[in-house]
Enzyme design. Structure first.
Site, PDB file in Angstrom:
ATOM      1  N   ARG A  21     -14.960  -9.197  15.389  1.00  0.00           N
ATOM      2  CA  ARG A  21     -14.760  -9.764  16.621  1.00  0.00           C
ATOM      3  C   ARG A  21     -14.839  -8.461  17.639  1.00  0.00           C
ATOM      4  NH1 ARG A  21      -9.883  -7.348  17.828  1.00  0.00           N
ATOM      5  NH2 ARG A  21      -8.406  -7.713  15.967  1.00  0.00           N
ATOM      6  N   GLU A  73       0.859  -1.241  -0.086  1.00  0.00           N
ATOM      7  CA  GLU A  73       0.137   0.024   0.033  1.00  0.00           C
ATOM      8  C   GLU A  73       0.728   1.216   0.081  1.00  0.00           C
ATOM      9  OE1 GLU A  73      -2.462   0.093   3.597  1.00  0.00           O
ATOM     10  OE2 GLU A  73      -3.733  -1.391   2.871  1.00  0.00           O
TER      11      GLU A  73
HETATM   12  P1  ADP Z   1      -2.926  -5.072  11.585  1.00  0.00           P
HETATM   13  O1  ADP Z   1      -4.067  -5.637  11.237  1.00  0.00           O
HETATM   14  O2  ADP Z   1      -1.504  -5.773  11.581  1.00  0.00           O
HETATM   15  O3  ADP Z   1      -3.230  -4.299  12.810  1.00  0.00           O
HETATM   16  P2  ADP Z   1      -3.686  -2.826   9.941  1.00  0.00           P
HETATM   17  O4  ADP Z   1      -3.923  -2.833   8.449  1.00  0.00           O
HETATM   18  O5  ADP Z   1      -4.857  -2.703  11.003  1.00  0.00           O
HETATM   19  O6  ADP Z   1      -2.687  -4.005  10.497  1.00  0.00           O
HETATM   20  O7  ADP Z   1      -2.592  -1.434  10.232  1.00  0.00           O
HETATM   21  C1  ADP Z   1      -2.173  -1.228  11.460  1.00  0.00           C
HETATM   22  C2  ADP Z   1      -1.667   0.185  11.513  1.00  0.00           C
HETATM   23  O8  ADP Z   1      -0.741   0.604  10.577  1.00  0.00           O
HETATM   24  C3  ADP Z   1      -2.602   1.381  11.490  1.00  0.00           C
HETATM   25  O9  ADP Z   1      -3.244   1.423  12.287  1.00  0.00           O
HETATM   26  C4  ADP Z   1      -1.638   2.097  10.857  1.00  0.00           C
HETATM   27  O10 ADP Z   1      -1.130   3.068  11.861  1.00  0.00           O
HETATM   28  C5  ADP Z   1      -0.682   1.881  10.009  1.00  0.00           C
HETATM   29  N1  ADP Z   1      -0.764   1.706   8.683  1.00  0.00           N
HETATM   30  C6  ADP Z   1      -1.650   0.798   7.850  1.00  0.00           C
HETATM   31  N2  ADP Z   1      -1.753   0.911   6.546  1.00  0.00           N
HETATM   32  C7  ADP Z   1      -1.060   2.288   6.572  1.00  0.00           C
HETATM   33  C8  ADP Z   1      -0.833   3.072   5.256  1.00  0.00           C
HETATM   34  N3  ADP Z   1      -1.392   2.551   4.142  1.00  0.00           N
HETATM   35  N4  ADP Z   1      -0.219   4.182   5.632  1.00  0.00           N
HETATM   36  C9  ADP Z   1       0.227   4.478   6.773  1.00  0.00           C
HETATM   37  N5  ADP Z   1       0.042   3.907   7.688  1.00  0.00           N
HETATM   38  C10 ADP Z   1      -0.763   2.779   7.749  1.00  0.00           C
END
Ligand code: ADP
Length: 667
Positions: free
Chosen positions: A292, A200
């Site tokens: 969940r 991403e």
């Molecule tokens: P996980 O499922 O491992 O928790 P997430 O997809 O929910 O992963 O992302 C966790 C964190 O990573 C987000 O809360 C954000 O802080 C950071 N993050 C995720 N995607 C991006 C992005 N595209 N750009 C910047 N920060 C991101």
């Protein structure tokens, strides 16, 4: 409503579910591993079933054992908590096939959202905005790299099966891409058994804003507003709040409605969370759905005045949602902090050990504590290092933050490292109070979130008075007559007042004091050339703070002797002062540089033995608690030998390698 449920989890979330079940008159069955034989969740449940072993894959992740436990105890439903099997569609299906109720969505809904890439494809179809990137099935290095180049660096690699920030790497440039990809895949394989990656665009200053949704099987769906979970380390949340600050009513409703739509699109049932990244310009992008209950659900409970576990049990037993959208409103503001066993000053490395001291703050009046441990319990390397969640609810955000800071000042943990002081600094800091939030809050504000050295020094002075006050009376000249005037510390001595030398170590650095006991808890404290007038008086009851004076400063402080250390809890700081005189091994505390900081596995040697390295060069990777940790060279020098092979398991404290510092460069 069910009459008995089994909780396929442990720790605070198991205790949390038991609390609501009791309230509803539902009986509970706990399961427990060897290490959890005396765990709180087992003791609080009506019945418990042993799962022999300790590793999750021998215990809390073994579906057959959980189903057998439910059958044997006559439980009608299984609550999966969060983590473990909570988002496992196979488990949800197995529960259903066994004629039991899974307290959560259908296996179909879980599958639909289970993989981050599958969920993205679904959301794309539903026209929910996504962060630009590549989430295709082709997993060649070249294809993923092409995806990254197409959106431009920096990018974020994510495990599609990911969670908890694992298997995630920020990549700044093409040069760093290949190493990051292998590291992320390794972590993803070991955590989720699946190395599939997506990439991403890495947003510069996003906030993490997530919407709590709830649906029943009668076609009703609501959103219980949002939470801002921007304050994170290692992409994992440590501070969460509701509602999200600076969100217009219009944006709140728009995000809430898209979340409900997303849930309805997969015929969702139960509690779910749609996570969004909110960009500076107000655009929001779908990240993932958690199918969940979330760790941070208490802040939502506080502002809506509902019990989400109760909602889960009602909905799973076939009832309608307790409230519809128009009946829900936001009351005040709530903030949660996650207290974790970790070293906030050393890259948040998980810490394990015994909670030798765990004194909790005054609860009630909007302060809530969710925990699964108590004093004397161990935080083991087998499970999550979260010790407790502390939640404060107030009429305003400021009120909630102030209450939370006060509660953190009263929370005392010793025996292992925690992030409590960092959390206190965060909730007291000006940028937090101004709600200047984004996911890099901690890095951005590192300078204001450092521990205050002058406070640490005051802590050492307070410890010196505590030690001086507790030195035993000098033996009397006439034997053991404690009534003799010679038997008291404040006895008149022909050579003048008694000087008490005190030496404590703050993080290995010795601090020497000389105190004169002036009676009634008053002391003259000499440190180097400086003399400070101080006093220390115990509080009104055993667990009340001491009151103190140091020069012109007065205040309250908690001081505890824990083994060979004095633990000072001063204004939210946790200052541990070692008593080196009481250490028997006589080891130089400075030799521990290359000891494994915790029980784990050696993943890779990053340099060849004999290679010279610069200060800060990573030399070895260790995996512990499913996270990778790099150990770096403390100075320029040479790794002379690795003492543990790649792949080997190591106990904490094991010396991993030998290192020779380079001689200082000639001037
Ligand atoms: P996980 O499922 O491992 O928790 P997430 O997809 O929910 O992963 O992302 C966790 C964190 O990573 C987000 O809360 C954000 O802080 C950071 N993050 C995720 N995607 C991006 C992005 N595209 N750009 C910047 N920060 C991101």
């Amino acid at each position: 409503m069910f009459s008995k449920i089994l909780i396929a989890n442990r720790g605070e979330i198991a205790c949390r579910v038991i609390r609501t079940a009791k309230h509803l008159g539902v009986k509970t069955v706990a399961v427990y591993s060897d290490a959890d034989t005396r765990a709180l969740h087992r003791l609080e449940a009506d019945e418990s079933v042993h799962l022999p072993g300790n590793l999750p894959r021998e215990t809390y992740l073994v579906m057959e054992k959980l189903l057998a436990a439910a059958k044997a105890t006559g439980a009608e439903a299984i609550h999966p908590g969060y983590g473990f099997l909570s988002e496992n569609a196979t488990f949800a299906r197995a529960v259903r096939d066994a004629g039991l109720v899974f307290i959560g969505p259908s296996p179909e809904s879980i599958s639909a959202m289970g993989s981050k890439s599958a969920a993205k494809i679904r959301m794309e179809t539903a026209k929910v905005p996504l962060v630009p990137g590549y989430h295709g099935a082709n997993q060649d290095d070249a294809t993923i790299l092409a995806g990254a180049k197409a959106i431009g660096f920096p990018v974020l690699l994510k495990a599609t099966a990911g969670g908890g920030g694992k298997g995630m790497r920020v990549v700044e440039s093409e040069a760093a891409f290949s190493d990051a990809l292998s590291g992320a895949r390794r972590e993803a394989t070991s955590s989720f058994g699946d190395a599939t990656m997506l990439v991403e665009k890495y947003l510069a200053r996003p906030r993490h804003v997530e919407v709590q949704v709830f649906c029943d099987r009668h076609g009703n769906g609501v959103y219980l507003f949002e939470r801002d979970c921007s304050i994170q380390r290692r992409h994992q949340k440590i501070v969460e709040e509701a509602p999200a600050p600076h969100l217009s009513a219009e944006l709140r409703a728009r995000m809430g409605e898209s979340a409900v739509q997303a849930a309805k699109a997969i015929a969702y049932e139960g509690a779910g969370t749609i996570e969004f990244l909110l960009d500076e310009d107000g655009s929001y992008y779908f990240m993932e759905m958690n199918t969940r209950l979330q760790v941070e659900h208490p802040v939502t409970e506080a502002i809506v005045g509902e019990d989400l576990v109760e909602w889960q049990l009602r909905v799973a037993s076939g009832e309608r949602l307790p409230k519809l959208q128009h009946e829900l409103a936001i009351h005040g503001h709530a903030i949660e902090v996650r207290l974790c066993a970790e070293d906030a000053e050393n890259n948040y490395l998980p810490s394990t050990g015994t909670l030798k001291l765990m004194r909790i703050p005054h609860l009630g009046d909007g302060v809530r504590l969710d925990t699964g441990v108590r004093e004397g319990d161990a935080v083991t390397p087998f499970y999550d290092p979260m010790i407790a969640k502390l939640i404060a609810h107030g009429a305003t955000r400021d009120e909630a933050a102030t209450k939370l800071a006060r509660a953190l000042e009263q929370f005392r943990i010793a025996g292992l490292k925690t992030n409590a002081a960092l959390l206190h600094r965060v909730v007291s800091s000006a940028p937090f109070r101004a709600a200047d939030l984004d996911t890099r809050f901690l890095e951005r504000n590192a300078h204001v979130l450092k521990s205050d050295e002058s406070l640490r020094f005051q802590g050492a002075q307070l410890a010196s008075m505590f030690i001086a006050a507790s030195t035993s009376p000098v033996p009397s000249a006439t034997g053991n007559d404690t009534h003799s005037p010679w038997a008291h510390v404040d006895a008149w001595e022909p050579v003048g007042p008694r000087r008490i030398p005190v030496m404590v170590e703050d993080k290995g650095v010795p601090q020497r004091f000389s105190l004169v006991d002036e009676g009634q808890g008053r002391f003259a404290i000499t440190h180097g050339p400086k003399v400070t007038a101080g006093s220390l008086a115990p509080g009104v009851h055993v667990d009340a703070p001491y009151t103190y004076r140091l020069g012109d400063t007065v205040g309250t402080v908690y001081v505890h002797r824990v083994d060979d250390a004095i633990c000072v809890f001063l204004q939210g700081e946790n200052i541990t002062l070692d008593l080196p005189a009481l250490r028997f091994d006589g080891k130089d505390p400075g030799t521990g540089d290359f000891k494994a900081p915790l029980h784990g596995r050696v993943v890779a040697h990053l340099v060849a033995p004999g290679a010279s390295v610069q200060a800060g060069t990573p030399v070895i990777v260790l995996e512990a608690m499913k996270m990778e940790h790099q150990i770096v060279a403390p100075a320029a020098g040479t790794v002379t030998a690795f003492l543990c092979a790649e792949g080997s398991l190591v106990e904490d404290g094991t010396l991993l390698l030998t290192f020779e510092k380079a001689p200082p460069a000639a001037k």
